[in-house]
Write a protein that holds these residues in place. Sequence first.
Motif, PDB file in Angstrom:
ATOM      1  N   TRP A  92       7.877 -10.083   0.400  1.00 37.04           N
ATOM      2  CA  TRP A  92       6.532 -10.673   0.399  1.00 37.04           C
ATOM      3  C   TRP A  92       5.475  -9.614   0.107  1.00 37.04           C
ATOM      4  O   TRP A  92       4.521  -9.857  -0.644  1.00 37.04           O
ATOM      5  CB  TRP A  92       6.265 -11.321   1.761  1.00 37.04           C
ATOM      6  CG  TRP A  92       4.847 -11.802   1.914  1.00 37.04           C
ATOM      7  CD1 TRP A  92       4.324 -12.973   1.466  1.00 37.04           C
ATOM      8  CD2 TRP A  92       3.765 -11.094   2.544  1.00 37.04           C
ATOM      9  NE1 TRP A  92       2.989 -13.039   1.778  1.00 37.04           N
ATOM     10  CE2 TRP A  92       2.620 -11.914   2.435  1.00 37.04           C
ATOM     11  CE3 TRP A  92       3.674  -9.869   3.190  1.00 37.04           C
ATOM     12  CZ2 TRP A  92       1.400 -11.528   2.961  1.00 37.04           C
ATOM     13  CZ3 TRP A  92       2.449  -9.484   3.705  1.00 37.04           C
ATOM     14  CH2 TRP A  92       1.336 -10.309   3.594  1.00 37.04           C
ATOM     15  N   ARG A 141       2.983  -9.538  -3.030  1.00 41.31           N
ATOM     16  CA  ARG A 141       1.534  -9.554  -2.809  1.00 41.31           C
ATOM     17  C   ARG A 141       0.861  -8.396  -3.556  1.00 41.31           C
ATOM     18  O   ARG A 141      -0.191  -8.583  -4.182  1.00 41.31           O
ATOM     19  CB  ARG A 141       1.251  -9.459  -1.303  1.00 41.31           C
ATOM     20  CG  ARG A 141      -0.224  -9.458  -0.930  1.00 41.31           C
ATOM     21  CD  ARG A 141      -0.363  -9.524   0.579  1.00 41.31           C
ATOM     22  NE  ARG A 141      -1.757  -9.421   0.970  1.00 41.31           N
ATOM     23  CZ  ARG A 141      -2.386  -8.275   1.216  1.00 41.31           C
ATOM     24  NH1 ARG A 141      -1.734  -7.144   1.105  1.00 41.31           N
ATOM     25  NH2 ARG A 141      -3.653  -8.266   1.585  1.00 41.31           N
ATOM     26  N   ARG A 176      -1.853  -8.683  -6.599  1.00 43.57           N
ATOM     27  CA  ARG A 176      -3.179  -8.052  -6.565  1.00 43.57           C
ATOM     28  C   ARG A 176      -3.387  -7.109  -7.750  1.00 43.57           C
ATOM     29  O   ARG A 176      -4.469  -7.004  -8.286  1.00 43.57           O
ATOM     30  CB  ARG A 176      -3.327  -7.270  -5.251  1.00 43.57           C
ATOM     31  CG  ARG A 176      -3.447  -8.150  -4.025  1.00 43.57           C
ATOM     32  CD  ARG A 176      -3.517  -7.314  -2.767  1.00 43.57           C
ATOM     33  NE  ARG A 176      -4.661  -6.417  -2.793  1.00 43.57           N
ATOM     34  CZ  ARG A 176      -4.926  -5.526  -1.830  1.00 43.57           C
ATOM     35  NH1 ARG A 176      -4.105  -5.421  -0.808  1.00 43.57           N
ATOM     36  NH2 ARG A 176      -5.977  -4.760  -1.908  1.00 43.57           N
TER      37      ARG A 176
END
Length: 376
Positions: free
Chosen positions: A367, A371, A375
Amino acid sequence: MLTDLAADPATREGRRDSPPPSKPAEVARIDFGERVWRLRLGAHGPSFMVRARPALTGAVAVLLIGALAVAGMSMGSFVLTPSEVLQTLLGQGTAKSDLVVISWRLPRVLMAVVIGGALGISGAIFQSLTRNPLGSPDIIGFNAGAYTGALVSMLLLGGGFVSTTVGAFAGGLATAAVVYLLAFKRGIQGFRLIIVGIGISAMLGSINTWLIIKADLHLAMMAAIWGSGTLNTAGWERAVPLLVIAVLMVPALMLLSRPLQALEMGDDAAAAQGISTEPAKLWLLVVGVCLTAICTAAAGPIAFVALAAPQIARRMTGSGRVSMLSAGVFGALLLLASDLIAQHALAPIQMPVGVVTVSLGGMYLVWLLFREATRS
């Protein structure tokens, strides 16, 4: 001359060429920060400020640690009620409950709390130094270095717990020195430290595998199980030295908390506050490696607690920085909960706690990588 709009005929008649009455301006509410409590010691004593959300979150986490600790000392082949456990801890138990709680289960609970807290603090140190959520001792390679030193002491020198502890310290510090020297270029940069650490970790992983393959079968099996990270061998003979070393590390952590906070804002900002950046980084590196080494010597290289605990603490407290105290609390909570799962998920078979932390931490790492990629 000022004109009264209410007395203006154009306004009363509502002609189209007259502007509509303006609404009162809405003043935007500006939130200058979270709720802060001011506490005072005594009527005329000193006062200090406490942020509400971290304090409440930490208090809830400590209560959960206490509840899980009592549950861990209650469950097993000999079941006790929580009240019986509390009575035994207060010295009012029976001979059988004293044996089960004090001699067997309490050392394991204490080791889970201390090791989880130490790993969480170590992860907070390295993530603050690198300013990267991937900067933890198990990613950078310090876990692998401490494991190599312990394996050399255990398999080649035939040492016991004390020599294994010394070997873990030596291996961790030697790995830290190599990573520091290879990553040093006009100072330590977080990204370079992580890349060099990943390379050293891969090399040490190969060495560790070779040591286990070449060892005696019985010793190799013991080393392989211990290498998964386990609390199944917990006892007072391991818990007492761990507690003593952890207590001795507290003053160093208190002294280094201010430099760590300053370094989170960057080297220039830390230097402006009078912090000698490179010596501070070096001392923080040594303390973080020592915390990792004592955990590895006591229970083997338990993975992903140092990686996940600081980030969980940062999100739960709503803070923009990684706090050593909150990371330690959530590290203890994470490892204690994982150990309960390891003990009772496949009862009567007890899994190494590292299997559970790898499973939970692996999902967290996927995860986190997703993430960060999103970004970017």
